[in-house]
Design an enzyme around this catalytic site. Sequence first.
Site, PDB file in Angstrom:
ATOM      1  N   GLU A 267       0.969  -1.228  -0.093  1.00  0.00           N
ATOM      2  CA  GLU A 267      -0.097  -0.093  -0.038  1.00  0.00           C
ATOM      3  C   GLU A 267       0.952   1.269  -0.069  1.00  0.00           C
ATOM      4  OE1 GLU A 267      -3.774   1.939  -0.208  1.00  0.00           O
ATOM      5  OE2 GLU A 267      -2.946   0.075  -0.739  1.00  0.00           O
ATOM      6  N   GLU A 297      -0.491   9.754  -5.972  1.00  0.00           N
ATOM      7  CA  GLU A 297       0.674   9.133  -5.893  1.00  0.00           C
ATOM      8  C   GLU A 297       1.039   8.194  -7.011  1.00  0.00           C
ATOM      9  OE1 GLU A 297      -0.948   8.030  -1.561  1.00  0.00           O
ATOM     10  OE2 GLU A 297      -1.314   6.596  -3.048  1.00  0.00           O
ATOM     11  N   ASP A 440      -7.263   2.814   2.362  1.00  0.00           N
ATOM     12  CA  ASP A 440      -6.711   1.560   3.246  1.00  0.00           C
ATOM     13  C   ASP A 440      -7.732   0.514   3.156  1.00  0.00           C
ATOM     14  OD1 ASP A 440      -4.263   2.821   3.806  1.00  0.00           O
ATOM     15  OD2 ASP A 440      -5.003   3.441   5.835  1.00  0.00           O
TER      16      ASP A 440
END
Length: 460
Positions: A267, A297, A440
């Site tokens: 992750e 990201e 998450d």
Amino acid sequence: MMELLDEARKLSMFTAYNANVDTIVYLNGKTIQGLIDEFGAEAVRRRMEEFPRQIEEPIDFVARIVHALKTGKPIEVPLVNEELQGWFDSRFNYDVERIGGQAGIIANLLANLDFRRVIVYTPHLAKRQAEMFVRKPNMFYPVVENGKLVLKHPIEAYRENDPIKVNRIFEFRAGTTFRLGNETITVPYSGRFIVSARFESIRIYTRPELKPFLPEIGLQTDGAILSGYQGIRLCYSDGKDVNYYLREAKKDILLLKREKDLKVHLEFASIQNRELRKKVIYNLFPLIDSVGMDESEIAYVLSALGYPKLAERIFTYNRIEDTVLGGKILIDEMNLEVLQIHTIYYLMYITHADNPLSEKELRMSLELATTLAAARASLGDIKSPRDFETGLGVPYNERGEYVKLRFEEAKRRLRTREYQIVIIPTRLVKNPVSTVGLGDTISTGAFTSYLALLRRKGAL
């Protein structure tokens, strides 16, 4: 979808390395205005233009949080000055205190969903942190006793003198209004601003006594979710550096996979320092099977890989075709099995064409992921498998049809024959109770359901 969740719950999972205490502040316009007035609008604006990459003094924090509120984008910025903790504690009353860190959040989520076994590992386990893991019989922390691996609940395994990491999370709501000098700012989207503690005492590694038992942990689990590498510093005062900790991280992954082909998911989280980001990518991505990240990201990763123009396009325009192109580059150059991208309005999987799962099955996995995240956003947390049903009642976002249209256009314009690429609109909660841990939660739901579908096909 409940049937797929039930299949996923039969899995045993290992998650490491970052768990900490999260303190949460629910921001309002008055609090934000007070911060701006304390330092002065012009000083804040000047520091915003400088765009500090880390928080070394209070005005760095104010400048970065105002920028985040103006764009409505979630962001994490490291706090490197340990002395500033007193400043934060004196300025804010914390509304919530709970488990934080990707590994901690994921472990509690999996345990509350009644997965068969959840083994969580963090090298630092102070009592305050251990108390925040849910008291469930399927939750374990690995320790070594008399030369053997023993699994205990974290509360039975804490160490008195371990350091503790506290992250401060500032939740903001769409529609919040404040003034920056003559400019009136209205927050466009709900999100959060994370002040992540990055201090010397907190390290990302496996303790030497446990390291030889990682192959045994790999045998006892069906998948591993690793995170927290963004917490590694380039160098430490004791002479160790990023290269040392990444060498150890590589050994850990290879040890987990030594006895069987354990599927490992990383992750990813924003790494502000380009050199550190590049080292994490080139050292760890080639060893793992799956990566989860958001659109900003993936832009950071592409920049580090040598695609600055494509990264800038993703940052500036956020077009689906650019994200697809970037995803193709990433799974090819890093030889990933699957890349999962989560954004506010859509979730995406990119795999190679020979992936054992069909596009329909990949879509099912993403559907479970967005439903699980919608349940968490609606309730603030997930306490049992039944909470999943709350997510089923959350509608898909209003841009869903537009997302599908743009995706089909992207597929026509780009060469995709060698890939399986699926996209679904997200279920979007208008007024979320909390946004902490949603990424998450998506990645956990996606990866575990992906493993369950592989197992259904005899490919796991």
